[in-house]
Design a protein around this motif. Sequence first.
Motif, PDB file in Angstrom:
ATOM      1  N   GLY B  81       0.855  -1.187   0.000  1.00 23.91           N
ATOM      2  CA  GLY B  81       0.000   0.000   0.000  1.00 23.91           C
ATOM      3  C   GLY B  81       0.885   1.227   0.000  1.00 23.91           C
ATOM      4  N   GLY B  82       0.403   2.327   0.540  1.00 22.03           N
ATOM      5  CA  GLY B  82       1.239   3.512   0.614  1.00 22.03           C
ATOM      6  C   GLY B  82       0.442   4.685   1.134  1.00 22.03           C
ATOM      7  N   VAL B  83       1.085   5.469   2.002  1.00 23.64           N
ATOM      8  CA  VAL B  83       0.499   6.744   2.414  1.00 23.64           C
ATOM      9  C   VAL B  83       0.425   7.640   1.180  1.00 23.64           C
ATOM     10  CG1 VAL B  83       0.862   8.788   3.833  1.00 23.64           C
ATOM     11  CG2 VAL B  83       1.505   6.525   4.704  1.00 23.64           C
ATOM     12  N   GLN B  84       1.506   7.626   0.424  1.00 24.06           N
ATOM     13  CA  GLN B  84       1.580   8.331  -0.865  1.00 24.06           C
ATOM     14  C   GLN B  84       2.237   7.403  -1.886  1.00 24.06           C
ATOM     15  OE1 GLN B  84       4.175  11.529   0.384  1.00 24.06           O
ATOM     16  NE2 GLN B  84       2.491  13.015   0.396  1.00 24.06           N
ATOM     17  N   ILE B  85       1.774   7.521  -3.133  1.00 29.27           N
ATOM     18  CA  ILE B  85       2.420   6.847  -4.267  1.00 29.27           C
ATOM     19  C   ILE B  85       2.553   7.913  -5.344  1.00 29.27           C
ATOM     20  CG2 ILE B  85       2.169   5.060  -6.038  1.00 29.27           C
ATOM     21  CD1 ILE B  85       0.345   3.560  -3.975  1.00 29.27           C
ATOM     22  N   ASP B  86       3.734   7.992  -5.964  1.00 27.35           N
ATOM     23  CA  ASP B  86       3.868   9.027  -7.002  1.00 27.35           C
ATOM     24  C   ASP B  86       3.979   8.423  -8.395  1.00 27.35           C
ATOM     25  OD1 ASP B  86       6.572   8.415  -7.520  1.00 27.35           O
ATOM     26  OD2 ASP B  86       7.339   9.975  -6.187  1.00 27.35           O
ATOM     27  N   GLY B  87       4.097   9.304  -9.386  1.00 28.41           N
ATOM     28  CA  GLY B  87       4.039   8.893 -10.783  1.00 28.41           C
ATOM     29  C   GLY B  87       5.204   8.042 -11.234  1.00 28.41           C
ATOM     30  N   GLN B  88       6.288   7.989 -10.426  1.00 28.28           N
ATOM     31  CA  GLN B  88       7.408   7.088 -10.732  1.00 28.28           C
ATOM     32  C   GLN B  88       7.308   5.787  -9.917  1.00 28.28           C
ATOM     33  OE1 GLN B  88       8.507  10.667  -9.837  1.00 28.28           O
ATOM     34  NE2 GLN B  88       7.695  10.802 -11.922  1.00 28.28           N
ATOM     35  N   ALA B  89       6.136   5.581  -9.291  1.00 28.46           N
ATOM     36  CA  ALA B  89       5.887   4.397  -8.458  1.00 28.46           C
ATOM     37  C   ALA B  89       6.774   4.368  -7.219  1.00 28.46           C
ATOM     38  CB  ALA B  89       6.026   3.096  -9.248  1.00 28.46           C
ATOM     39  N   ASN B  90       7.263   5.540  -6.807  1.00 29.24           N
ATOM     40  CA  ASN B  90       7.898   5.612  -5.486  1.00 29.24           C
ATOM     41  C   ASN B  90       6.800   5.480  -4.437  1.00 29.24           C
ATOM     42  OD1 ASN B  90      10.579   6.261  -6.470  1.00 29.24           O
ATOM     43  ND2 ASN B  90       9.777   8.297  -6.949  1.00 29.24           N
ATOM     44  N   VAL B  91       7.088   4.723  -3.383  1.00 32.71           N
ATOM     45  CA  VAL B  91       6.092   4.465  -2.347  1.00 32.71           C
ATOM     46  C   VAL B  91       6.566   5.069  -1.028  1.00 32.71           C
ATOM     47  CG1 VAL B  91       4.987   2.650  -0.996  1.00 32.71           C
ATOM     48  CG2 VAL B  91       5.306   2.348  -3.447  1.00 32.71           C
ATOM     49  N   ASN B  92       5.652   5.758  -0.341  1.00 35.43           N
ATOM     50  CA  ASN B  92       5.938   6.345   0.976  1.00 35.43           C
ATOM     51  C   ASN B  92       5.036   5.708   2.017  1.00 35.43           C
ATOM     52  OD1 ASN B  92       6.167   7.909   3.273  1.00 35.43           O
ATOM     53  ND2 ASN B  92       5.358   9.785   2.358  1.00 35.43           N
ATOM     54  N   LEU B  93       5.643   5.038   2.994  1.00 37.69           N
ATOM     55  CA  LEU B  93       4.890   4.406   4.089  1.00 37.69           C
ATOM     56  C   LEU B  93       5.202   5.059   5.429  1.00 37.69           C
ATOM     57  CD1 LEU B  93       5.655   0.788   2.888  1.00 37.69           C
ATOM     58  CD2 LEU B  93       3.348   1.684   3.128  1.00 37.69           C
ATOM     59  N   VAL B  94       5.998   6.130   5.406  1.00 32.72           N
ATOM     60  CA  VAL B  94       6.523   6.683   6.663  1.00 32.72           C
ATOM     61  C   VAL B  94       5.710   7.879   7.168  1.00 32.72           C
ATOM     62  CG1 VAL B  94       8.511   7.926   7.613  1.00 32.72           C
ATOM     63  CG2 VAL B  94       8.844   5.767   6.422  1.00 32.72           C
ATOM     64  N   GLY B  95       5.322   8.788   6.255  1.00 36.51           N
ATOM     65  CA  GLY B  95       4.533   9.924   6.715  1.00 36.51           C
ATOM     66  C   GLY B  95       4.624  11.092   5.766  1.00 36.51           C
ATOM     67  N   THR B  96       3.863  12.165   6.097  1.00 38.95           N
ATOM     68  CA  THR B  96       3.849  13.348   5.252  1.00 38.95           C
ATOM     69  C   THR B  96       4.529  14.502   5.974  1.00 38.95           C
ATOM     70  OG1 THR B  96       1.661  13.901   6.093  1.00 38.95           O
ATOM     71  CG2 THR B  96       1.746  12.660   4.037  1.00 38.95           C
ATOM     72  N   GLY B  97       5.123  15.400   5.174  1.00 42.06           N
ATOM     73  CA  GLY B  97       5.881  16.502   5.740  1.00 42.06           C
ATOM     74  C   GLY B  97       7.360  16.250   5.530  1.00 42.06           C
ATOM     75  N   THR B  98       8.185  17.001   6.268  1.00 43.93           N
ATOM     76  CA  THR B  98       9.634  16.905   6.090  1.00 43.93           C
ATOM     77  C   THR B  98      10.231  15.985   7.149  1.00 43.93           C
ATOM     78  OG1 THR B  98       9.613  19.167   5.263  1.00 43.93           O
ATOM     79  CG2 THR B  98      11.754  18.249   5.856  1.00 43.93           C
ATOM     80  N   TYR B  99      10.827  14.868   6.695  1.00 41.91           N
ATOM     81  CA  TYR B  99      11.448  13.902   7.587  1.00 41.91           C
ATOM     82  C   TYR B  99      12.686  14.522   8.245  1.00 41.91           C
ATOM     83  CZ  TYR B  99      13.181   9.343   9.083  1.00 41.91           C
ATOM     84  OH  TYR B  99      13.609   8.284   9.828  1.00 41.91           O
ATOM     85  N   PRO B 100      12.980  14.235   9.510  1.00 41.86           N
ATOM     86  CA  PRO B 100      12.293  13.294  10.397  1.00 41.86           C
ATOM     87  C   PRO B 100      11.136  13.908  11.207  1.00 41.86           C
ATOM     88  CG  PRO B 100      14.305  14.044  11.440  1.00 41.86           C
ATOM     89  CD  PRO B 100      14.256  14.701  10.092  1.00 41.86           C
ATOM     90  N   ARG B 101      11.050  15.241  11.230  1.00 43.28           N
ATOM     91  CA  ARG B 101       9.986  15.869  12.021  1.00 43.28           C
ATOM     92  C   ARG B 101       8.739  15.983  11.149  1.00 43.28           C
ATOM     93  NH1 ARG B 101      10.264  19.751  16.284  1.00 43.28           N
ATOM     94  NH2 ARG B 101       8.152  19.945  17.093  1.00 43.28           N
ATOM     95  N   LEU B 102       8.039  14.862  10.975  1.00 44.58           N
ATOM     96  CA  LEU B 102       6.922  14.794  10.037  1.00 44.58           C
ATOM     97  C   LEU B 102       5.687  15.505  10.574  1.00 44.58           C
ATOM     98  CD1 LEU B 102       7.521  11.035   9.325  1.00 44.58           C
ATOM     99  CD2 LEU B 102       7.757  12.848   7.603  1.00 44.58           C
ATOM    100  N   ASP B 103       4.841  15.983   9.644  1.00 44.70           N
ATOM    101  CA  ASP B 103       3.547  16.556  10.058  1.00 44.70           C
ATOM    102  C   ASP B 103       2.615  15.440  10.522  1.00 44.70           C
ATOM    103  OD1 ASP B 103       4.509  18.990   9.190  1.00 44.70           O
ATOM    104  OD2 ASP B 103       3.676  18.743   7.174  1.00 44.70           O
ATOM    105  N   LYS B 104       2.655  14.323   9.776  1.00 44.79           N
ATOM    106  CA  LYS B 104       1.778  13.211  10.122  1.00 44.79           C
ATOM    107  C   LYS B 104       2.570  11.917   9.961  1.00 44.79           C
ATOM    108  CE  LYS B 104      -2.159  11.100  10.927  1.00 44.79           C
ATOM    109  NZ  LYS B 104      -2.313  10.804  12.342  1.00 44.79           N
ATOM    110  N   ARG B 105       2.800  11.238  11.066  1.00 42.09           N
ATOM    111  CA  ARG B 105       3.596  10.014  11.049  1.00 42.09           C
ATOM    112  C   ARG B 105       2.694   8.788  10.861  1.00 42.09           C
ATOM    113  NH1 ARG B 105       8.944   7.494  11.168  1.00 42.09           N
ATOM    114  NH2 ARG B 105       8.206   5.354  11.104  1.00 42.09           N
ATOM    115  N   PHE B 106       3.086   7.908   9.960  1.00 46.57           N
ATOM    116  CA  PHE B 106       2.420   6.629   9.746  1.00 46.57           C
ATOM    117  C   PHE B 106       3.349   5.523  10.263  1.00 46.57           C
ATOM    118  CE2 PHE B 106      -0.084   9.479   7.303  1.00 46.57           C
ATOM    119  CZ  PHE B 106      -1.350   8.917   7.266  1.00 46.57           C
ATOM    120  N   PRO B 107       2.903   4.233  10.204  1.00 41.43           N
ATOM    121  CA  PRO B 107       3.691   3.197  10.897  1.00 41.43           C
ATOM    122  C   PRO B 107       5.154   3.092  10.501  1.00 41.43           C
ATOM    123  CG  PRO B 107       1.504   2.359  10.429  1.00 41.43           C
ATOM    124  CD  PRO B 107       1.587   3.706   9.758  1.00 41.43           C
TER     125      PRO B 107
END
Lengths: 268, 242
Positions: B81-107
């Motif tokens: 799955g993915g919190v976000q998936i982009d047009g190059q099929a990069n997958v993000n499962l970590v969170g949104t915002g700027t790592y490491p101090r994310l706005d919204k952290r996922f598992p």
Amino acid sequence: MQGGVDDLAARLPNGALIGVPADYSGVPMALTLALLRRKVRDLRLFCLPTGSLQVDVLIGAGAVVQIETSAVSLGEFGLAPCFSRAVEAGTIKVKDSTCPAMHAQLTATERGIPFMPMRGLLGSDLLAHRADWRVVDNPLQPGDPIVLVPATRLDVAIFHAPLADQEGNVWIGRRRELATLAHAAERSLVTVERVVGGSFFEREETAAGALSSLYVEAIATVPQGAWPLGLGDRYPVDGAAMRAYAKAARTAAGFRTWLDGTLAGVPA
Amino acid sequence: MTTGSSDAWLITLLARLIGSARHVAVGAASPLPAAAALMAKVRHGTRVTLLHSRRYNPFTDGSRELFDLAGQGRIDVFFLGGVQIDGQANVNLVGTGTYPRLDKRFPGCFGAAYLAYVVPRVILFREEHSPRTLVERVDFISAPGTSPPGVFRPGGPSHLLTSLALFAFDRAIGRFRLEARQPDTPIETIQRATGFAFDQVPSVPPWPGPTTDDLALLRGPVATALAESYPEFARRLAAHLA
């Protein structure tokens, strides 16, 4: 040696690097609550390979300064609210990883070697943020970049298992990642559902799923010791209790109320 | 949810993507992919490993065995799955915002930063199809969609299925191609709901629904096998199709 769960908790020092199992392996929830009763602090967690309710509770209680993990969640009960809150507030340090790297770092320690090579990872932001991982060229077949992850030696492994025998051997069945945790730790503190007579090594059927007492410092008998998480074929996860936790822990105040109530309800 | 993206439809679509693979593995909290895998098992004899099952988890060397055998090429299909998936099929499962101090952290990444490289066909499955989930560029790359030459990469994303659209991923050019649409959804709606540019086949067809045979399998052997890992979901599925 055998003692109560609070004796076990007293053996785990503040600031320790502790190895904890995933939600399917045997999570020592009763021991975790005993640690919070003794106000444990400054823990550094190493999850094999993911963190469960246990990790969320320890973080919510303010007992954790750092966590190395491939994920923390409540599984089908949703996100780990205290973990997410702590990351968003910047109050804990996270070393983000991926499941096989968590395994590989302990496998290296089991084997007494300094690192393990690992496929994958190249081009990920995980790798970009891990100063302790290295990319090298495959020395046996040049032109093949590969990641090295370091051996991690744990101070203490803690987990819950179905059985121990009178000699202090622990029966973990197919949950061999618990053996990996124990092999890679200086010492292990283990809770079990019950203790049986004899030795698991008398019969091949039980020897195959056993972990030798040589890795285990102390054992406490705690029936339902993984509750509200489940334990193999012994008991399932308590869905109602997990939903109640997920709801309460949505806010810091709700978590605090849950924790105070849970600690008060647990016989010492 | 409309009929054309109900659970039965999505399961059937996922099962078609699995095809007659030898071995498919499914991670935690994935009832639809698990049902699709069990459908492939009943129909084609596909070997199915459900990681959070006892009955359908055959590993005796601890949970590392999954990664060990995937590294040898013994798993053909995996789902991410993915919190976000982009047009190059990069997958993000970590969170949104700027790592490491994310706005919204996922598992976190789970096994993605490894399995996405070594499993030949990784099927991306995210029901929510919106500019929030399908983005131009992910905030954190848990696993890249493609790798440059010289990187050991026998596997990678092959498809992306959402509740609105089925895309194939072309690894050579690093782009998605719209292959089929949910029958009630025009292409313009899909374009508006997608945060990245994509190619499309000529006159994108509506995707097919489950056949009578598919529905019989779902109600019967699939729901029965699924009940061990997902009792609630299996009961709802069987009741809905009764």
